[in-house]
Design an enzyme around this catalytic site. Structure first.
Site, PDB file in Angstrom:
ATOM      1  N   GLN A 195       0.822  -1.207   0.000  1.00  0.00           N
ATOM      2  CA  GLN A 195       0.000   0.000   0.000  1.00  0.00           C
ATOM      3  C   GLN A 195       0.857   1.257   0.000  1.00  0.00           C
ATOM      4  O   GLN A 195       0.599   2.211  -0.731  1.00  0.00           O
ATOM      5  CB  GLN A 195      -0.923  -0.005   1.219  1.00  0.00           C
ATOM      6  CG  GLN A 195      -2.010   1.038   1.174  1.00  0.00           C
ATOM      7  CD  GLN A 195      -2.952   0.836   0.007  1.00  0.00           C
ATOM      8  OE1 GLN A 195      -3.461   1.780  -0.556  1.00  0.00           O
ATOM      9  NE2 GLN A 195      -3.192  -0.414  -0.385  1.00  0.00           N
ATOM     10  N   HIS A 223       2.437   2.995  -3.258  1.00  0.00           N
ATOM     11  CA  HIS A 223       1.619   3.725  -4.228  1.00  0.00           C
ATOM     12  C   HIS A 223       2.036   5.187  -4.332  1.00  0.00           C
ATOM     13  O   HIS A 223       2.100   5.754  -5.417  1.00  0.00           O
ATOM     14  CB  HIS A 223       0.138   3.683  -3.815  1.00  0.00           C
ATOM     15  CG  HIS A 223      -0.617   2.512  -4.342  1.00  0.00           C
ATOM     16  ND1 HIS A 223      -0.952   2.360  -5.661  1.00  0.00           N
ATOM     17  CD2 HIS A 223      -1.129   1.427  -3.717  1.00  0.00           C
ATOM     18  CE1 HIS A 223      -1.620   1.242  -5.828  1.00  0.00           C
ATOM     19  NE2 HIS A 223      -1.749   0.654  -4.673  1.00  0.00           N
ATOM     20  N   GLU A 281     -10.397   2.668   2.768  1.00  0.00           N
ATOM     21  CA  GLU A 281     -10.664   2.118   1.441  1.00  0.00           C
ATOM     22  C   GLU A 281     -10.578   0.592   1.474  1.00  0.00           C
ATOM     23  O   GLU A 281     -11.455  -0.109   0.968  1.00  0.00           O
ATOM     24  CB  GLU A 281      -9.642   2.694   0.463  1.00  0.00           C
ATOM     25  CG  GLU A 281      -9.775   2.199  -0.959  1.00  0.00           C
ATOM     26  CD  GLU A 281      -8.670   2.731  -1.852  1.00  0.00           C
ATOM     27  OE1 GLU A 281      -8.808   2.601  -3.074  1.00  0.00           O
ATOM     28  OE2 GLU A 281      -7.659   3.250  -1.331  1.00  0.00           O
ATOM     29  N   HIS A 282      -9.512   0.057   2.053  1.00  0.00           N
ATOM     30  CA  HIS A 282      -9.318  -1.387   2.187  1.00  0.00           C
ATOM     31  C   HIS A 282      -9.150  -1.734   3.660  1.00  0.00           C
ATOM     32  O   HIS A 282      -8.351  -1.105   4.351  1.00  0.00           O
ATOM     33  CB  HIS A 282      -8.054  -1.852   1.459  1.00  0.00           C
ATOM     34  CG  HIS A 282      -7.898  -1.311   0.073  1.00  0.00           C
ATOM     35  ND1 HIS A 282      -7.018  -0.289  -0.236  1.00  0.00           N
ATOM     36  CD2 HIS A 282      -8.510  -1.649  -1.083  1.00  0.00           C
ATOM     37  CE1 HIS A 282      -7.089  -0.019  -1.525  1.00  0.00           C
ATOM     38  NE2 HIS A 282      -7.994  -0.821  -2.067  1.00  0.00           N
ATOM     39  N   ASP A 320      -6.684  -5.615  -5.887  1.00  0.00           N
ATOM     40  CA  ASP A 320      -6.189  -4.599  -6.818  1.00  0.00           C
ATOM     41  C   ASP A 320      -6.267  -5.067  -8.272  1.00  0.00           C
ATOM     42  O   ASP A 320      -6.414  -4.247  -9.182  1.00  0.00           O
ATOM     43  CB  ASP A 320      -4.726  -4.258  -6.500  1.00  0.00           C
ATOM     44  CG  ASP A 320      -4.597  -3.260  -5.379  1.00  0.00           C
ATOM     45  OD1 ASP A 320      -5.605  -2.633  -5.009  1.00  0.00           O
ATOM     46  OD2 ASP A 320      -3.473  -3.111  -4.854  1.00  0.00           O
ATOM     47  N   HIS A 344     -50.878  23.468  -7.359  1.00  0.00           N
ATOM     48  CA  HIS A 344     -50.814  22.041  -7.096  1.00  0.00           C
ATOM     49  C   HIS A 344     -52.166  21.525  -6.604  1.00  0.00           C
ATOM     50  O   HIS A 344     -52.665  20.492  -7.057  1.00  0.00           O
ATOM     51  CB  HIS A 344     -49.737  21.735  -6.038  1.00  0.00           C
ATOM     52  CG  HIS A 344     -48.340  21.769  -6.561  1.00  0.00           C
ATOM     53  ND1 HIS A 344     -47.756  22.903  -7.050  1.00  0.00           N
ATOM     54  CD2 HIS A 344     -47.411  20.784  -6.671  1.00  0.00           C
ATOM     55  CE1 HIS A 344     -46.510  22.637  -7.432  1.00  0.00           C
ATOM     56  NE2 HIS A 344     -46.284  21.347  -7.218  1.00  0.00           N
TER      57      HIS A 344
END
Length: 451
Positions: free
Chosen positions: A282, A285, A350-351, A384, A443
């Site tokens: 991770q 990245h 995220e994960h 991934d 209406h």
């Protein structure tokens, strides 16, 4: 703390208690308004004027593309990417030919990934339904969005997996027109063969050599060369994400994605070498990526420290990893696994990976996660690339309310009303009364006319 000597620098990998973690690595910052490094600020000042911010720079690019179309696209591609592009669109022949230029084993791996991603998303329901139990017919109709633009980041490395993860759910949903925008390569201006080949494998033959905010502008507004789309999806850098935020409402977007993040919840049974490898995967990245371990086991924490230091020495992106782990990463010692799960859910990563003796027992204790990776064999790297679900997932805590990219992102729902006369008349009385309470006489009149 463990200190290890690497690349002539001392690298610190922290073990924190819960209070220390909450005051540091677990604090959420606004990823769309980050502190701008001095070098980037100098570049912004030079290109966009003194005191320019990423937000104002993006606004300038969007406005220019809207006004000048293709000329602005070429200008900003040359200015920001250092490339003069002869044609904004890659030819279909070049896309098809790229398949033969990539290694056979890579082609096979990409085809496997495409197959599993398609299989997974084909299992997601898209329900049309109607019922007569409410008087006449009421229900919903699900129809695909007509035109979708997929942004595939370039950055420091080509990301063919992002193309598959964004394109295939759209195809499964029934989107007829899917186009891809991806940045030109530095120097030669060519899109890497692996991106072109992946597009061919996925059945995509429309690719534009465009990156960043100018790509988003072209897809949102349309130009002579790039027809406008109805929705833009896919991850990108800060400028791409700011551009998506600014064009939202003119087109749809899937989400606003920040730097990637993984948390691991683990106990003493976890393999420290595997946990360390997952955190390093991770952290490589991006210098802004987040990798955090929650564990009640000090022995595991210290074992992971040692493994991180050892494995880093073999990795090509160790400089990026070092910054990521020093600034956003860490190991948090918790009282027990329940507290680890609560912290992971509060962080809403995220994960989220569960590496415990009985991982399934903790799934329901972590309601907030973009993706759950249950057990050490179901590790995040498989997600991934080849497991099946899209790896385009909510970041920066938005997993509290957002979902991974899926087929529902590429359809819209229309409500259906076909009431019978008796039901219409009965409901008209209530509708007229509510309209009067809202002081909307028109209406109320429309409803009374049916009585």
């Amino acid at each position: 703390l463990l200190f290890t000597f690497y690349s002539k620098e001392w690298i610190m990998i922290n073990i924190l208690n819960v209070t220390e973690a909450k005051n540091s690595i677990l604090r959420r910052e606004d990823s769309l308004e980050p502190e701008v490094p001095a070098a980037l600020q100098a570049s912004l000042n030079k290109l966009f004027g003194e005191g320019a911010t990423p937000e104002t720079a993006v606004s300038t690019i969007l406005r220019d593309v809207r006004q000048r179309g293709d000329d602005a696209l070429r200008h900003w591609t040359q200015t920001l990417d250092g490339v003069q592009v002869a044609s904004l669109q890659v030819s279909k022949a070049e896309i098809a030919a790229a398949v033969s230029r990539i290694p056979a084993d890579l082609k096979e791996a990409l085809e496997l990934a495409a197959s599993r991603i398609r299989d997974f998303h084909q299992r997601q329901p898209l329900p049309n339904w109607q019922t007569s139990e409410m008087g006449g017919l009421v229900g919903q109709r699900v129809t695909p969005i007509q035109r979708v633009g997929v942004y595939v980041p370039g950055g420091t490395a080509p990301l063919p997996s992002s193309l598959l993860m964004s394109v295939i759910p759209a195809q499964v949903a029934g989107v007829k027109e899917i186009v891809v925008a991806t940045p030109p390569g530095r120097g030669d201006g060519r899109i890497p063969d692996v991106i072109l080949a992946t597009a061919a494998i996925a059945g995509i033959d429309t690719i534009y050599t465009l990156g960043g905010a100018q790509a988003v502008a072209a897809l949102a507004f349309g130009t002579a060369s790039v027809p406008r789309v109805d929705k833009i999806v896919g991850p990108g850098n800060l400028f791409t994400t700011l551009a998506k935020r600014q064009v939202y409402g003119i087109v749809g977007i899937d989400g606003l994605y920040g730097p990637t993040e993984t948390v691991v919840v683990a106990d003493e049974t976890a393999d420290p070498a595997w946990v360390a490898a997952d955190m390093l995967a991770q952290a490589e990245h991006d210098v802004l990526a987040t990798a955090i371990l929650f564990t009640p086991s000090r022995a595991l924490a210290e074992g992971v420290q040692v493994e991180i230091a050892r494995q880093m020495e073999t990795l090509s992106r160790s400089d990026i990893i070092a910054i990521s782990l020093a600034n956003q990463g860490g190991i948090v010692l918790t009282a027990d696994l329940d507290e680890a799960c609560q912290l992971a859910s509060d962080f809403a990563a995220e994960h989220t990976c569960i590496a415990t003796a009985n991982p399934a027992a903790y799934v329901d204790k972590i309601p907030n996660a973009g993706g759950l990776f249950i057990g050490e064999r179901s590790f995040e790297v498989l997600g991934d690339y080849v497991a099946g679900p899209s790896h385009v997932m909510p970041t920066n805590g938005t997993a509290r309310f957002a979902s991974p990219l899926n087929v529902m992102d590429f359809v819209k729902i229309s409500s259906i009303l076909q009431l019978d006369d008796a039901t219409s008349a009965r409901l008209s009385v209530a509708a007229a009364r509510i309209a009067q309470a809202e002081a909307l006489d028109g209406h109320a009149n429309s409803a009374k006319k049916r009585l």
